[in-house]
Design an enzyme around this catalytic site. Structure first.
Site, PDB file in Angstrom:
ATOM      1  N   GLU A   1      12.952   2.236  13.704  1.00  0.00           N
ATOM      2  CA  GLU A   1      12.026   3.290  13.274  1.00  0.00           C
ATOM      3  C   GLU A   1      10.777   3.244  14.148  1.00  0.00           C
ATOM      4  OE1 GLU A   1      10.458   2.620   9.291  1.00  0.00           O
ATOM      5  OE2 GLU A   1      10.281   0.471   9.662  1.00  0.00           O
TER       6      GLU A   1
ATOM      7  N   TYR B   1       0.809  -1.208   0.000  1.00  0.00           N
ATOM      8  CA  TYR B   1       0.000   0.000   0.000  1.00  0.00           C
ATOM      9  C   TYR B   1       0.845   1.263   0.000  1.00  0.00           C
ATOM     10  CZ  TYR B   1       0.961   0.989   4.940  1.00  0.00           C
ATOM     11  OH  TYR B   1       1.571   1.309   6.113  1.00  0.00           O
TER      12      TYR B   1
ATOM     13  N   LEU C   1      11.439   1.137   6.647  1.00  0.00           N
ATOM     14  CA  LEU C   1      10.831   1.630   5.412  1.00  0.00           C
ATOM     15  C   LEU C   1      11.604   2.877   4.968  1.00  0.00           C
ATOM     16  CD1 LEU C   1       8.362   1.246   3.457  1.00  0.00           C
ATOM     17  CD2 LEU C   1       7.344   3.161   4.670  1.00  0.00           C
TER      18      LEU C   1
ATOM     19  N   LYS D   1       6.436  -2.012   1.769  1.00  0.00           N
ATOM     20  CA  LYS D   1       5.282  -1.396   2.448  1.00  0.00           C
ATOM     21  C   LYS D   1       4.109  -2.367   2.398  1.00  0.00           C
ATOM     22  CE  LYS D   1       3.432   3.274   3.150  1.00  0.00           C
ATOM     23  NZ  LYS D   1       3.493   3.250   4.607  1.00  0.00           N
TER      24      LYS D   1
END
Ligand code: PSZ
Length: 289
Positions: A178, A32, A202, A146
């Site tokens: 993260e 996505y 990411l 993702k």
């Protein structure tokens, strides 16, 4: 009336139906993107569509549209929905097939969906900063994709929320990776430092904009692993995402970052980021900072 994009067609959102055997629904078998819209214009659209294509390709889903075609379709959707400030959510799955872990045989068309969500910029968080917690990163080793599979991210975010915090900062042992839905930066002695874009995080579009802004404005910047000890002793900490932009982090697991107020380099990057938005999307009228 709200509209959605379903497999290349813009239809009424209430009529966009997905089969129970869609592999996205059953396995989270898809990828996505979230794209920010300011003044009715997409911000960093090419970068998001490029990452979307890469994510899809990395799990063997071939998109039926080029990035140019997708851009056109999303622009149409934004206009149809009169979206001024908000987000476009877009996902593609491996399509509909009898439930089986193995990829469906033959050519099952992927399911592509996009819709829009209205939402103003997070002025309060941008101005005063947010509280965070620390949590062990229990995700898989392909966090660069993702993926629709967000269980570990959701559990981390929920834990943060239950502790009255905005975000969970994840770490693998002593290494900060993260946030549950953001990239993490520290500032130490004037240098901005953030995790290198590898399989453990990411590659945030916002992160890359910030790195670019640092370089163009002579703010020293490094991409390398940050330890928990360094996070603890940082002069400033901030997080970034499509919707959070450059958000100051003022507290980590009950401990203030320095004096507990947004730092000067974070504030400078917020201003530079706003200018970058205006360059791409036009003057922001609802500026509040
Ligand atoms: O609306 C929201 O809360 C959003 S929109 C995008 C995100 C959250 N998160 C993106 C993200 C992420 O999920 C992880 C695990 N790491 C980093 C990021 C930041 O990526 P960009 O900057 O591309 O949004």
């Amino acid at each position: 009336m709200e509209f959605a994009l379903l497999n290349g067609e813009i239809i009424e959102r209430s009529e966009a139906m997905i089969d129970v055997e869609d592999r996205g629904y059953q396995f989270g078998d898809g990828v996505y993107e979230v794209i920010r819209v300011y003044n009715g214009k997409m911000f960093t659209a090419a970068e998001h569509l490029n990452r979307f294509a890469k994510s899809a390709e990395s799990i063997g889903i071939s998109l039926a549209y080029t990035s140019t075609q997708l851009t056109g379709l999303l622009e149409k959707l934004v206009i149809k929905n009169n979206l001024v400030t908000g987000n476009i959510y877009m996902q593609v799955t491996r399509g509909i097939a009898p439930r089986n872990h193995v990829f469906p045989a033959g050519s099952v068309p992927p399911t592509l969906v996009a819709y829009t969500i209205r939402g103003v910029r997070p002025f309060d968080n941008l101005k005063t900063g947010v509280k965070t917690i620390l949590t062990e990163d229990i995700r898989w080793l392909r966090c660069d994709i993702k993926s629709l599979n967000l269980l570990a991210n959701i559990l981390a975010k929920q834990k943060a929320s239950e502790e009255g915090c905005f975000e969970a900062i994840q770490h693998r042992g002593q290494d900060v990776t993260e946030g549950s839905s953001s990239n993490i930066f520290i500032v130490k002695d004037g240098t901005v430092i953030t995790h290198e874009s590898n399989n453990l995080i990411l590659k945030g579009i916002t992160k890359d904009v910030i790195l670019d802004l640092c370089i163009k404005n002579n703010i020293p910047v490094k991409e390398r692993t940050v330890s928990l000890a360094e996070l603890d002793e940082a002069d400033e900490v901030f997080l970034s995402s499509t919707t959070a932009e450059v958000t100051p982090v003022i507290e980590i697991s009950g401990q203030k970052v320095k004096t507990g107020v947004p730092g000067p380099i974070t504030k400078k990057l917020q201003k530079l980021f706003e200018k970058e938005i205006e360059k791409q999307c036009g003057v922001l009228v609802d500026k509040d900072m």
